[in-house]
Structures are given as structure tokens and as C-alpha cells.
Design a protein around this motif. Structure first.
Motif, mmCIF file in Angstrom:
data_model
loop_
_atom_site.group_PDB
_atom_site.id
_atom_site.type_symbol
_atom_site.label_atom_id
_atom_site.label_comp_id
_atom_site.label_asym_id
_atom_site.label_seq_id
_atom_site.Cartn_x
_atom_site.Cartn_y
_atom_site.Cartn_z
ATOM 1 N N THR B 382 42.004 -18.562 108.157
ATOM 2 C CA THR B 382 40.862 -18.681 109.055
ATOM 3 C C THR B 382 39.558 -18.155 108.472
ATOM 4 N N MET B 383 39.537 -16.902 108.036
ATOM 5 C CA MET B 383 38.249 -16.272 107.753
ATOM 6 C C MET B 383 37.501 -16.946 106.608
ATOM 7 N N VAL B 386 36.019 -20.095 108.005
ATOM 8 C CA VAL B 386 34.994 -19.838 109.021
ATOM 9 C C VAL B 386 33.688 -19.439 108.334
ATOM 10 N N MET B 387 33.794 -18.644 107.275
ATOM 11 C CA MET B 387 32.575 -18.169 106.633
ATOM 12 C C MET B 387 32.014 -19.186 105.641
ATOM 13 N N ILE B 410 38.501 -23.729 116.094
ATOM 14 C CA ILE B 410 39.079 -22.826 117.093
ATOM 15 C C ILE B 410 38.177 -21.615 117.279
ATOM 16 N N VAL B 411 37.775 -21.012 116.167
ATOM 17 C CA VAL B 411 36.971 -19.787 116.262
ATOM 18 C C VAL B 411 35.600 -20.084 116.863
ATOM 19 N N LEU B 414 35.617 -20.684 120.595
ATOM 20 C CA LEU B 414 36.003 -19.581 121.471
ATOM 21 C C LEU B 414 35.095 -18.370 121.353
ATOM 22 N N ILE B 415 34.180 -18.366 120.382
ATOM 23 C CA ILE B 415 33.270 -17.231 120.287
ATOM 24 C C ILE B 415 32.190 -17.387 121.348
ATOM 25 N N GLY B 416 31.968 -16.332 122.086
ATOM 26 C CA GLY B 416 30.932 -16.381 123.110
ATOM 27 C C GLY B 416 31.491 -16.836 124.444
ATOM 28 N N THR B 418 33.802 -18.169 127.130
ATOM 29 C CA THR B 418 35.221 -18.456 127.308
ATOM 30 C C THR B 418 35.569 -18.581 128.775
ATOM 31 N N PHE B 420 37.737 -20.630 131.264
ATOM 32 C CA PHE B 420 38.907 -21.431 130.942
ATOM 33 C C PHE B 420 38.961 -22.725 131.738
ATOM 34 N N ALA B 428 40.053 -25.794 121.915
ATOM 35 C CA ALA B 428 40.506 -24.846 120.906
ATOM 36 C C ALA B 428 42.011 -24.614 121.019
ATOM 37 N N PHE B 429 42.501 -24.582 122.282
ATOM 38 C CA PHE B 429 43.937 -24.363 122.454
ATOM 39 C C PHE B 429 44.736 -25.582 122.007
#
Lengths: 435, 458
Positions: B382-383, B386-387, B410-411, B414-416, B418, B420, B428-429
Motif C-alpha cells: 500500500t504505502m 499511495v505515495m 482504497i486509501v 477512505l481518507i477524510g 467516511t 457509510f 473502497a470495500f
């Protein structure tokens, strides 16, 4: 070798010719071997080189953040600007502007733009430091005090030589006038570059010169503590049961397959689990180190279980048989004899698992531990960031000063990881017994 | 108050231990033949008190927050929440909570202040109720366990049964976790597919989750076609494997067959360091060094390289995977029986020929298993992506371009925000579900290969 048999079929050759053929093919085969070895060394060289570049680049950009340019300013605290009865309010920024003006007698202090330009050398935090000192001791109003505060990011970059004075003015972030002002302060001996203690004593900030890791360090501490408290007993319990007590049947097989798979599930999926179950269904707070620790515990547990089982397996059967022989029950054998002997191995595995958890980022992002929080958490249920998520936030920030801060934060994280691994290796070497 | 409750728990458990131990010792000193040692009578009391009370406390603490929030919101005057969506309701709850915490901004409405007071009162009441419940339960359990002490009582068996039960529970946590993952993914994905059709998601070619503004636009625009996202992951993972597989295998071959012992003892720890570096550090390395270097190299040879090219993310991921593959390959090569090696060498093969024609083919199953696990790591990583990778989904297989990946989406989704109940969050799910299933299949397959292969040679 193949050509020897075929040559025998066609015509008998002299011994010398055969030897010659073998010698030639041998040279070719040896060359092949050297080529293979060369490739191997090249591959290892590539990996080592990349690690070298990674560490060099991070150290060379990160060491700048371990010092911070400060400027020493004499501030006359004018009772007109800061009346005692209005504290903690007052015109602190005006005080600072006037104070900076005294070092530039040529500047026209009635011009707003000029005043702003001169005081822009000071960090935005200077007025808050001034305010805090006055609030702490209101008797200094009307006197002149010496304030030693960080300079703002562009000047910090300039002082550290990260801004090239020879580039065209319009391509530089600091213009000629600003450089001249800074050099004047430098000539007056007001500029210093002490160790940047703010890096670990400040919490996060929008201004690079004020931003520190305190919030992230405290957040990571709570998250790791939660992770340890949950995953250590659960992991050991599960490992002992599976290794010593579980009957070999479908259920225990299924549990085993499950644990092995959990160890390989992508970390971001654990983040989704935490978000949906812990935060949405159970209503636990977002951004809390406790939830982070809970998630990390689920990820660390398979590591601890696997390490514990290996450590239990390494205890020789003679120990168990001896204990059983003098009448101990199965539980007494395991908890009284096998487990203490396996403890060094278990601790080693646990520390390595915790080190992995400390560097884990993705699941923490999903539960909101990447929030912008300017104070350190006071408990595991407060909003906080963690070391790796702080690195992520800073890496995303546009200000130049955050590049070196990010590298410095990475160095701090790596220092923790190295320490934890060193402790694990020490434990292994000091206490592990070979049977 | 929570700390106080835990203190009661600890004191009660110790008290139970001491009481039972003393009682048991007294009976033994009276000349009776005890079945169990006094220690076990004490331990029995300790466990009988500690386990139920601890469970009660934990369940209480987990549920308390949610129950109080719900009671607070239910206590609001009729009709205040009518017509509000979940986001607005949560905002009101957050405001009530911050008022009750003493942080008041502006002048809140009367009913909010009333609700905040109610919220504070509920918290205090819950805390007192919790302590009382813990006290009563502890006292009852101490009395119960004290009454069990007798010469014939099999305290050791009781203790062992409880301990076994606890250990079984620990083992089941692994299953609970899997069930939790599956439940979370299935529920949220099902909600998503009630808004966007499955075929749209799996075969659609247009991924623009941030665009939809009006609700009726979502399905109509087909903005949730995940194919370009999957393609991006495939491109990045392929680059990573192109770097990692040859390098990792050659490293393993050299270390296993040719390297002098001292070389091995130096290189192995270096590879372990490479494996231990957190992925967020690799991500920063990619944006700080690798991407600019690739870009300027591209410019010097006249290639247009995107600033967040798949090559940077994939290449750095490949570096991360080198130790992973090399350690698996090294293990597989070491597991090949010595007799095969000796046989080949005795026939006159060089060491390179032994390696390439005998050992390597014999180790292939183990190596394939390792490579498959590396594939699943690359997909789920992921990281770094993402970066270093892009955000916009493009239908391209050109690694010089900027592509996105499943984990990036996904990241970022879901950041900020959420809540549902919108397809953006739920998408994302759905992506997580795909990721989980694909990696699960690969992992099960790879672990089976590795295990089977080990059994053959063991």
C-alpha cells in the motif's frame, strides 16, 4: 561430454584429440560458471547499492532537520501594546515587528509591507512564545527581554545552504532583499544554529520550523502498548494450545491454515476491518491509538504465534519426559518447564513482531491516524498520529522544510527499529540455549 | 473510574487467591488428605473471579460509548433529526460531545446544551453503575469459590480446565479475525452492489469515483468501472516482479552455492535490513530519489516520463521484494538433498551446471511458492504506491505513464470522509474484497506448494 561418445562412433581419435576437446569445452563451461557468479555478485551489488542510496539520501536530507536556525531578538514589551488586564490578548506581533525594526535603521517602518517583510524572518511561533512568557510572568511588561526563537522556514533553508544564492532571483524562494536582511542579522551575531530539540518536544504544526514528533511518538507508544498487551497473551495462549494440547484434527488444521493466511493478508485489509468493525459497528473513536493498537495486535498475533511455536518445538522432549516422569500433569509440564525454557525465543519473536507493527502505516491511515493534531495525546483514546503516519503527512506537505523533517522522522523511526531488533538479537544470543 | 474498576478486579482476584489458599492450608494442617495443592485452590479462586469480571469489564467498555451516544440522541426532542442524513446527525453528536467536554464554540441551541448535560449525566451514571456491578460480581464470585474449598475438591483439574478454555479462546481469535474481515467486507460490499451493479464494477472501463455529485448520476455515468484500477495494479506489480525475481533468484543462487562463508555472514544481515525497512520509508525514497532520477534520465534520452510513473513505484517495490524472494529461494535450494548435489558433481558437472541443471529444477516448486507470495505482497502493498503512484485511473499498460492501483484507491477513498452510505466510501470495500479474495487464493495456493514440497524432501 556428449561429443566424446559421438566421436567414438565415427572414427577412433587419438587420446590427445579427446583431451583437447575436453579442455576446450571445459574452458567454455568454466567461463559459463564465471558469468553466473558475475550475475550473482551483480544482483547482490544492486541490492546493497540500493540500500546504500536509500540510507545516504535520507541521512543527507535528514541531518539538516537536527539543527534549527534561531535568531536572538531584544524585545521591549510596551505596556501600551500589552496591557496587563487584557492578557492573554495583546499586540504581540506588533511588539515583534518593532523589535525587529531596531536592527534595520534604514527601513521605513511606517510602510506596512516593509514591516511585514522584516518580521517575516521570525517564525510564526515567536508571538506565541512571547505571549506565553508574558502570561507566565506579567511583571516583565515594560522591560526589555531577550527572545531566542526559530526563524521561519525560507531563512532556515538559506542558513543551511539549501537555497543557492547564485541562482536567478526569480527562481529562488528568498529574494535578494531578504538575503541582505538575513546577512545583516548574521553580521550582528544574532543568528545561531543549535540542536533542534523541538523535533521531539513539539507536536505537529503547519510551519516546518515548529513541527515536531512529540504527538507521533506518544501516539506510537500508546498504540504499541495496546498492541503488546493484547497480542502477547493471546499469541502465546494460542501457540501453546496449538503446539502442546490441540488434538490433530480438522479443527486445529483449519485454525493453523487460518493463522498462516492471516500472516499474508495485505495490511490495508486489516485497516478495512478496523474501520468497519471497530469504528463503525462498535463505535470506538476515530484516530485513537487504542484502535490502532487493536488493529496492529491482530496483525502481530500470527507473527507471535509462529515464533512461539518454533520456540516451544525447540525445547527437547527429554525435559517434558523428565517432568512427566516425576508425576507432573501436562499443564504443569508446559507452564512449569517448557514455557520458561522457551521464553527467550518467544520474547525475541514478540519484539520483532512489535518492530514490524511500529513501521506499519496503511491500517493506521484508514482509521484516521493521519489527522492534523497539534497537541500530544494524553491517553490511548485521544486523537493522535503515529510515527509512520506522521512521516506520511510530512511527505505530503508542500513546504520545503518538511522534506528534511520527513527524513529526520524516518531516521528517528529507523533508530527505534534498530534498537528493538538489537534488543531481540541480544536476547537471542544471551539466553537462547542450544540443546 | 475505569482504572478504579480494574483496581477492584485485581484486588478481588488476589483476595480470592489468598482466602482459598489459606482455607486449603488450614484443612491440610487439620490432617486431611487434599486432592490438590493449596496453590491450585488459590489459583482456582483467582481465575473464577478474574475471568468473568474481566470479560464483563471489557464488554462494558466496548459497548458503553455507543450505547450512551444512542441514548443521548434518542433523548433529543421529537423531530430535531428529521430529514437529516447520517453525516449531519454525526455532526450534531460531535457538537454535543464537544459541549459536554467543555469546548463551546459560539452559542449552541438550548436543546444541544440540554443533550450535552444529559450526555455527561449518562457517562457518570454508567461509570458508577459499572463499579457497582464489578463490586457485586466480584463479591459473589469470591463467595462461590470460597465455598468450593474441600479436601476432595479437584482444584487442579478445575484450574487446568479453565486455562485450557482460555487457550482455546486465544486460538479462536485467529478465526474471529478472519470472520471479522470477511463479514466487514461482505456487508459493505453488498451495500455497494445494491447501488452499482457487479458487472459494471468488474468490467467497466471508467473509474471516476470523485466525480458523482447528484445521486442519479452515479450508476448512469458508470464511474465505478474498476478495470483501469486493476490494470494499474497489474502494471506496477509486473514492474516490481521484473526487478525482484531475477535479482532475488541470482542473489539466492550466489549465496547458496558460490559465496564464501564470510561473504554470506555480511550480506545476509544487509538483506534482512532491506526487508525490515518500513514501506512508508520506501515510499518516501521513491518520491525523493527514484522518481526524479527516472524523470531526468527520461528527459536526457527524449522520453516523456510522468512525475509519478509506474516505474518508480514498481521499481522501489521490486527492491523491497528482493530479500523476500531471495530468502524463499535460498531455503528451497538448501532443502534439496545433498545426494543430488554430490551426484551431479561426481559426474563431472561444474558447480554452475550443478546449480542450473540439478539444484534449481529440483527447487522450482519452492521457488514458485515464494514468487507467488511475492506477487500477493506486490498486489497488496500500500504505502509505496499511495505515495509514489498516481491517483487517476487510466487504461494504459505503459509503465512510463502515471497509473493508479487498487490499494491507492482504497486509501484515498477512505481518507477524510467516511459516511457509510455513499458509493464512494463503499467502493473502497468492494476493492478491498477483490484484493482480499485474489491474495487469499494466491496465498493458499503458494503455501500449499511450499508445504507439499518441503514434505517431499524432509
Amino acid at each position: 561430454m556428449a561429443d566424446i561418445t559421438t566421436s567414438q562412433d565415427t572414427a577412433p581419435r587419438s587420446v590427445n584429440a579427446t583431451t583437447e576437446a575436453v579442455r576446450q569445452s571445459l574452458a567454455r563451461r568454466n567461463r559459463k560458471q564465471i558469468v553466473l557468479q558475475g550475475f550473482g555478485i551483480a544482483a547482490i551489488g544492486f541490492a546493497v547499492l540500493m540500500l546504500g542510496i536509500l540510507i545516504t539520501s535520507i541521512v543527507s536530507s535528514g541531518y539538516h532537520a537536527f539543527t534549527q536556525t534561531h535568531v536572538e531578538v531584544e524585545v521591549y514589551i510596551d505596556p501600551e501594546e500589552v496591557p496587563v488586564d487584557r492578557l492573554p490578548r495583546g499586540g504581540f506581533d506588533d511588539l515583534l515587528e518593532t523589535a525587529m525594526g531596531q536592527y534595520f535603521p534604514d527601513a521605513d517602518m511606517s510602510d506596512r509591507a516593509a514591516r511585514r517583510a522584516i518580521s517575516s524572518i521570525l517564525s510564526n511561533g515567536a508571538q506565541f512564545e512571547l505571549r506565553d512568557r508574558i502570561v507566565a510572568d506579567p511583571s516583565i511588561i515594560g522591560t526589555t527581554i531577550t527572545l531566542n526563537v526559530p526563524v521561519s522556514d525560507p531563512y532556515d533553508q538559506l542558513n543551511k545552504g539549501l537555497v543557492d544564492r547564485d541562482t536567478l532571483e526569480r527562481n529562488r524562494r528568498v529574494d535578494d532583499a531578504a538575503i541582505a536582511r538575513f546577512d545583516r542579522l548574521d553580521e550582528l551575531g544574532l543568528i545561531s544554529k543549535p540542536l533542534n530539540t523541538g523535533l521531539v518536544t513539539n507536536a505537529d504544526s503547519r510551519f516546518p520550523e515548529l513541527a515536531g514528533l512529540k504527538g507521533a511518538l506518544v501516539g506510537s507508544f500508546w498504540a504499541l502498548l495496546t498492541c503488546f498487551v493484547i497480542s502477547f497473551p493471546l499469541g502465546i495462549g494460542a501457540a501453546i494450545y496449538l503446539e502442546e494440547f490441540a488434538p490433530r484434527n480438522r479443527v486445529s488444521d483449519f485454525i493453523e491454515v487460518n493463522i498462516n493466511n492471516l500472516a499474508a493478508v495485505p495490511s490495508v485489509v486489516f485497516g478495512l476491518l478496523a474501520l468497519a468493525v471497530f469504528i463503525n459497528w462498535f463505535g470506538l473513536p476515530r484516530s485513537a491509538p487504542f484502535v490502532g493498537g487493536l488493529t496492529l495486535a491482530l496483525m502481530t498475533m500470527p507473527t507471535i504465534i509462529i515464533a512461539t511455536r518454533a520456540a516451544l518445538k525447540a525445547v527437547p522432549p527429554s525435559i517434558r519426559e523428565a517432568a512427566l516422569g516425576v508425576g507432573a500433569s501436562k499443564h504443569q509440564v508446559v507452564f512449569g518447564h517448557v514455557l520458561p525454557l522457551a521464553m527467550p525465543g518467544i520474547l525475541t519473536g514478540t519484539i520483532i513482531g512489535l518492530a514490524q507493527a511500529l513501521g506499519e502505516t496503511a491500517p493506521l491511515l484508514l482509521i484516521g491516524m493521519n489527522a492534523f493534531i497539534t497537541s500530544a495525546p494524553s491517553g490511548p483514546f485521544d486523537s493522535a498520529t503515529a510515527l509512520p503516519t506522521q512521516i506520511f503527512i510530512w511527505a505530503d506537505s508542500p513546504e520545503r522544510g518538511f522534506v528534511s523533517r520527513t527524513s529526520a522522522a524516518i531516521l528517528v523511526l529507523l533508530a527505534f527499529l534498530i534498537t528493538m531488533n538489537a534488543i531481540a538479537i541480544f536476547l537471542r544470543n544471551r539466553f537462547e540455549r542450544r540443546w | 473510574m475505569t482504572g478504579f474498576a480494574f483496581l477492584i478486579l485485581i484486588i478481588a482476584a488476589i483476595a480470592g487467591y489468598v482466602l482459598n489458599r489459606q482455607a486449603a492450608t488450614a484443612i491440610r494442617n487439620g490432617g486431611a488428605r487434599m486432592h490438590s495443592l493449596s496453590f491450585f485452590h488459590g489459583m482456582f479462586a483467582l481465575l473464577v473471579v478474574a475471568v468473568p469480571v474481566l470479560v464483563l469489564l471489557l464488554v462494558w467498555l466496548v459497548l458503553q460509548g455507543a450505547v450512551i451516544d444512542r441514548l443521548t440522541m434518542a433523548g433529543l426532542p421529537e423531530g430535531t433529526l428529521e430529514g437529516l442524513d447520517t453525516g449531519a446527525v454525526q455532526l450534531i453528536l460531535a457538537e454535543i460531545k464537544s459541549i459536554s467536554g467543555g469546548r463551546v464554540f459560539g452559542t449552541p441551541e438550548e436543546w444541544k446544551i440540554a443533550a450535552a448535560e444529559r450526555h455527561v449525566w449518562l457517562h457518570q451514571a454508567a461509570a458508577i453503575l459499572m463499579v457497582i456491578t464489578v463490586l457485586v460480581l466480584s463479591a459473589v464470585l469470591i463467595l462461590f469459590s470460597r465455598r468450593t474449598v474441600a479436601a476432595g475438591f479437584r482444584a487442579r483439574h478445575g484450574v487446568e480446565r479453565i486455562v485450557s478454555g482460555l487457550m482455546i479462546f486465544c486460538s479462536l481469535v485467529a478465526i474471529f479475525t478472519t470472520v471479522g474481515i470477511i463479514a466487514a467486507l461482505v456487508f459493505e460490499t453488498a451495500k455497494f452492489f445494491s447501488m452499482v451493479s457487479i458487472s459494471e464494477f468488474l468490467f467497466g472501463l471508467n473509474w471516476e469515483p470523485q466525480i458523482p455529485i447528484r445521486e442519479d448520476q452515479i450508476a448512469a455515468e458508470g464511474a465505478f468501472g474498476a478495470v483501469p484500477v486493476f490494470l494499474g495494479t497489474i502494471v506496477i506489480a509486473s514492474v516490481a516482479l521484473l526487478v525482484a525475481v531475477p535479482t532475488g533468484l541470482l542473489t539466492a543462487i550466489y549465496l547458496n552455492e558460490f559465496a564464501p562463508k564470510r561473504f554470506r555472514t555480511v550480506v545476509k544481515p544487509i538483506l534482512e535490513i532491506l526487508a525490515g525497512v518500513p514501506t512508508v520509508v520506501y515510499g518516501f525514497f521513491a518520491i525523493l530519489v527514484v522518481a526524479p532520477a527516472l524523470r531526468s534520465f527520461g528527459q536526457s534520452v527524449g522520453l516523456d516520463v510522468a512525475p509519478n510513473t509506474a516505474l518508480a513505484a514498481g521499481g522501489v517495490m521490486g527492491i523491497m521484494l528482493i530479500p523476500f524472494i531471495s530468502s524463499f529461494a535460498d531455503d528451497a535450494l538448501s532443502a534439496v538433498p545433498q545426494s543430488l548435489r554430490d551426484g551431479a558433481l561426481a559426474l563431472g558437472a561444474t558447480r554452475a551446471e550443478t546449480m542450473l541443471n540439478v539444484l534449481f529444477p529440483a527447487a522450482i516448486p519452492g521457488i514458485v511458492g515464494g514468487v507467488l507470495l511475492a506477487v500477493s505482497r506486490a498486489i497488496g502493498e500500500t504505502m509505496i504506491v499511495v505515495m509514489a503512484a498516481g491517483l487517476i485511473a487510466r487504461m494504459t499498460i505503459n509503465p512510463l505513464d502515471s497509473v493508479t492501483a487498487v490499494t491507492v484507491q482504497i486509501v484515498t477513498l477512505l481518507i477524510g470522509d467516511t459516511a457509510f452510505d455513499n458509493p464512494k466510501t463503499l467502493a473502497a470495500f468492494a476493492l478491498g474484497m477483490v484484493l482480499f479474495l485474489v491474495t487469499l487464493v494466491i496465498n493458499v495456493f503458494a503455501l500449499r506448494i511450499v508445504r507439499k514440497y518441503r514434505e517431499i524432501y524432509d
